[in-house]
Design a protein around this motif. Structure first.
Motif, PDB file in Angstrom:
ATOM      1  N   TYR A 104      25.143 -43.718   8.373  1.00 58.40           N
ATOM      2  CA  TYR A 104      24.509 -42.619   8.734  1.00 58.40           C
ATOM      3  C   TYR A 104      24.992 -41.432   7.971  1.00 58.40           C
ATOM      4  O   TYR A 104      26.086 -41.092   7.978  1.00 58.40           O
ATOM      5  CB  TYR A 104      24.487 -42.533  10.102  1.00 58.40           C
ATOM      6  N   VAL A 105      23.803 -40.498   7.172  1.00 53.35           N
ATOM      7  CA  VAL A 105      24.163 -39.383   6.653  1.00 53.35           C
ATOM      8  C   VAL A 105      23.163 -38.436   7.212  1.00 53.35           C
ATOM      9  O   VAL A 105      22.283 -38.268   7.146  1.00 53.35           O
ATOM     10  CB  VAL A 105      23.800 -39.457   5.022  1.00 53.35           C
ATOM     11  N   GLY A 127      14.189 -44.231   4.420  1.00 61.43           N
ATOM     12  CA  GLY A 127      13.877 -45.094   5.483  1.00 61.43           C
ATOM     13  C   GLY A 127      13.727 -43.893   6.680  1.00 61.43           C
ATOM     14  O   GLY A 127      13.105 -44.251   7.588  1.00 61.43           O
ATOM     15  N   ALA A 128      14.533 -42.654   6.650  1.00 64.84           N
ATOM     16  CA  ALA A 128      14.491 -41.948   7.532  1.00 64.84           C
ATOM     17  C   ALA A 128      12.970 -41.016   7.629  1.00 64.84           C
ATOM     18  O   ALA A 128      12.673 -40.665   8.657  1.00 64.84           O
ATOM     19  CB  ALA A 128      15.636 -40.877   7.710  1.00 64.84           C
ATOM     20  N   LEU A 129      12.570 -41.044   6.436  1.00 61.46           N
ATOM     21  CA  LEU A 129      11.151 -40.279   6.468  1.00 61.46           C
ATOM     22  C   LEU A 129      10.173 -41.321   7.018  1.00 61.46           C
ATOM     23  O   LEU A 129       9.213 -40.838   7.401  1.00 61.46           O
ATOM     24  CB  LEU A 129      10.798 -40.033   4.845  1.00 61.46           C
ATOM     25  N   LEU A 130       9.938 -42.644   6.742  1.00 62.90           N
ATOM     26  CA  LEU A 130       9.133 -43.619   7.079  1.00 62.90           C
ATOM     27  C   LEU A 130       9.553 -43.795   8.616  1.00 62.90           C
ATOM     28  O   LEU A 130       8.416 -44.174   9.309  1.00 62.90           O
ATOM     29  CB  LEU A 130       9.239 -44.635   6.423  1.00 62.90           C
ATOM     30  N   MET A 131      10.653 -44.114   9.041  1.00 60.64           N
ATOM     31  CA  MET A 131      11.021 -44.131  10.463  1.00 60.64           C
ATOM     32  C   MET A 131      12.032 -43.088  11.148  1.00 60.64           C
ATOM     33  O   MET A 131      13.224 -43.189  11.054  1.00 60.64           O
ATOM     34  CB  MET A 131      11.856 -45.580  10.599  1.00 60.64           C
ATOM     35  N   THR A 138      21.329 -48.064  10.821  1.00 61.79           N
ATOM     36  CA  THR A 138      21.545 -46.340  10.884  1.00 61.79           C
ATOM     37  C   THR A 138      21.570 -45.726  11.943  1.00 61.79           C
ATOM     38  O   THR A 138      21.614 -44.289  11.890  1.00 61.79           O
ATOM     39  CB  THR A 138      20.793 -45.955   9.452  1.00 61.79           C
ATOM     40  N   LEU A 139      21.285 -46.001  13.055  1.00 66.63           N
ATOM     41  CA  LEU A 139      21.134 -45.382  14.168  1.00 66.63           C
ATOM     42  C   LEU A 139      22.350 -44.850  14.804  1.00 66.63           C
ATOM     43  O   LEU A 139      22.800 -45.299  16.143  1.00 66.63           O
ATOM     44  CB  LEU A 139      20.267 -46.036  15.236  1.00 66.63           C
ATOM     45  N   GLN A 140      23.126 -43.790  14.172  1.00 73.89           N
ATOM     46  CA  GLN A 140      24.470 -43.575  14.466  1.00 73.89           C
ATOM     47  C   GLN A 140      24.523 -42.109  14.546  1.00 73.89           C
ATOM     48  O   GLN A 140      25.516 -41.440  14.507  1.00 73.89           O
ATOM     49  CB  GLN A 140      25.384 -44.220  13.371  1.00 73.89           C
ATOM     50  N   ARG A 141      23.520 -41.739  14.964  1.00 73.12           N
ATOM     51  CA  ARG A 141      23.508 -39.902  15.022  1.00 73.12           C
ATOM     52  C   ARG A 141      24.362 -39.517  16.270  1.00 73.12           C
ATOM     53  O   ARG A 141      23.984 -40.055  17.377  1.00 73.12           O
ATOM     54  CB  ARG A 141      22.155 -39.388  15.289  1.00 73.12           C
TER      55      ARG A 141
END
Length: 471
Positions: free
Chosen positions: A155-156, A276-280, A316-319
């Motif tokens: 995750y970035v 990926g973050a833009l589409l989801m 990537t759901l590590q916020r």
């Protein structure tokens, strides 16, 4: 459930000393007595809402009123103490008291445990390389990038948040079909946005053309027409991210401790992450994942993405403060090579050689478009729910073979209630390992090699499925 108390003695002392204040002056600012302040600084009393408000007012840049910090600290301690080497040392009550009363000590312990796990991973890399007959453990550039993302938790944050803001703008744009609930930007919205960035989109009719080619001189993006719809959308989002977040990506790459050869690969990987973050978009996708119990097919429909893209995004759901359930994700080809991998669980993947042959992902490669599920148990006693699906990516031409592989996604069994694929598994787990060379199980009929750190015995008068015994 009672609100967790926050002890912040060391933080208060640091704030007071950095402001060159004595205890009397600090107490006056906070509206408390000197003796009460002393109790706060010695962690004899928790910080109340009134004191926290005063700290935020007088020290707005230094005081962070993080109400979720104690809960996150307790969760992190619980995860650490679930490690087999620590499991007998902690209790739920003891962890809660440690997190509340000695947060600095708890944070130091967590940092120490994280460093130990990192050292264990490095030792495992060296052991596995030696067991596989490799002369060196030097990483290839793509391995450096893979390890960089693993260390970052896959995750970035700056890229993810910027992409989410861009998605919000595109979803709210008039070009979006307002007859349905918005979840993701439409393809037309993506192309329109590229036009505002002065980038034109073209399609190549040639079957052997690259999937994507960008000409910076003419600012033209050319996509292979044979690509599936979801792949074209992802490449459009990649180009938006690469153009809109070029400075952020360059700064992250410059700061990364990797070789020069790995830097271009990291830049591509970062743009893919942002795509990926833009589409989801994070909040929408995380909310939908919880609501559907991580049903990949339903997520694909809601966000107009491929099965692999949805699985990858779940990993990537590590916020911080908004984490999804910890999952592992990997992609395996027909030869058993792991070409993508990330794990937020205790399950780790083999770096050299193949994965455990008993893992369901290998069967999935041979049976495309069918979801297989499995309850597996690793040698440390941890159980995992695995979902795997074989996929075929068409080439667009009979002259080019399609790409075949499988993706796997899973979680630890304690999260089974939030993972829809756990509904169809049995109660008996399949014993799996990391790889044959690292697996200590002495009685596996599928073993291809002996464990690297165990002796074997061969009896010429006895022949079993495996022609030796592991001692």
């Amino acid at each position: 459930m009672p609100t967790p108390r926050r002890f912040a003695g060391q933080t208060l002392k640091t704030l007071r000393r950095s402001a060159a204040l004595g205890q009397a002056a600090m107490a006056q600012r906070l509206g408390v007595s000197v003796s009460y302040l002393s109790q706060l600084e010695n962690d004899d009393r928790p910080v109340t809402a009134t004191v926290a408000a005063a700290l935020a007012r007088h020290f707005p840049l230094d005081w962070q009123d993080d109400d979720d910090a104690p809960a996150r600290r307790r969760a992190a301690l619980a995860d650490a103490f679930a490690d087999p080497i620590l499991a007998a040392l902690g209790s739920t009550e003891g962890l809660a008291r440690t997190a509340e009363q000695t947060p600095a000590l708890a944070d130091r312990f967590l940092a120490l445990h994280a460093a130990w796990r990192a050292a264990e991973e490095r030792r495992q890399i060296a052991d596995e390389a030696t067991a596989s007959g490799l002369a060196t453990t030097t990483r290839l550039p793509w391995e450096e990038v893979r390890d960089w993302f693993h260390a970052a938790g896959n995750y970035v944050d700056p890229l993810d948040r910027a992409a989410e803001r861009a998605a919000d703008d595109l979803i709210d744009a008039p070009a979006f079909d307002t007859t349905s609930e918005p979840e993701t930007p439409t393809t037309s919205a993506l192309i329109t946005h590229l036009t505002t960035l002065e980038i034109q989109v073209r399609h190549s009719p040639q079957a052997d053309a690259p999937m994507r080619r960008y000409d910076p001189a003419t600012r033209t993006l050319t996509l292979n027409r044979a690509l599936p719809h979801e792949s074209r959308r992802f490449l459009l989002a990649h180009q938006i991210a690469a153009a809109a977040q070029v400075d952020t990506i360059a700064a992250i790459v410059a700061d990364a401790d990797i070789s020069p050869a790995a830097r271009p690969l990291l830049a591509i990987g970062l743009a893919n992450h942002a795509a990926g973050a833009l589409l989801m978009p994070y909040a929408r996708f995380a909310r939908a994942a919880r609501a559907t119990r991580h049903d990949i097919d339903r997520l694909c429909q809601r966000f107009d993405v491929s099965f692999e893209q949805a699985c990858h995004r779940l990993s990537t759901l590590q916020r911080p403060g908004q984490r999804g359930i910890p999952v592992f994700f990997c992609r395996v080809d027909m030869a058993g090579n792991i070409t993508k991998r990330h794990s937020a669980t205790r399950l780790q993947f083999a770096r050299f050689g193949g994965a455990c042959p008993l893992w369901i992902v290998h069967e999935a490669v041979a049976i495309p478009d069918r979801i297989l599920v499995q309850l597996a148990e690793t040698p440390d006693g941890v159980r995992y729910v695995s979902m795997a699906k074989g996929l075929v990516k068409p080439s667009g031409s009979f002259a080019r073979a399609p790409r075949r592989y499988a993706v796997a996604l899973g979680c630890e069994a304690e999260h089974a209630a939030e993972f829809i694929y756990a509904d169809s598994i049995g109660a008996t787990p399949t014993p799996i390992g990391i790889s044959c060379r690292l697996c200590p199980r002495p009685d596996c009929d599928q073993r291809a090699f002996p464990p690297a750190d165990r002796a074997i015995a061969v009896d010429p008068d006895v022949r079993d499925v495996v022609p030796y015994r592991v001692l």
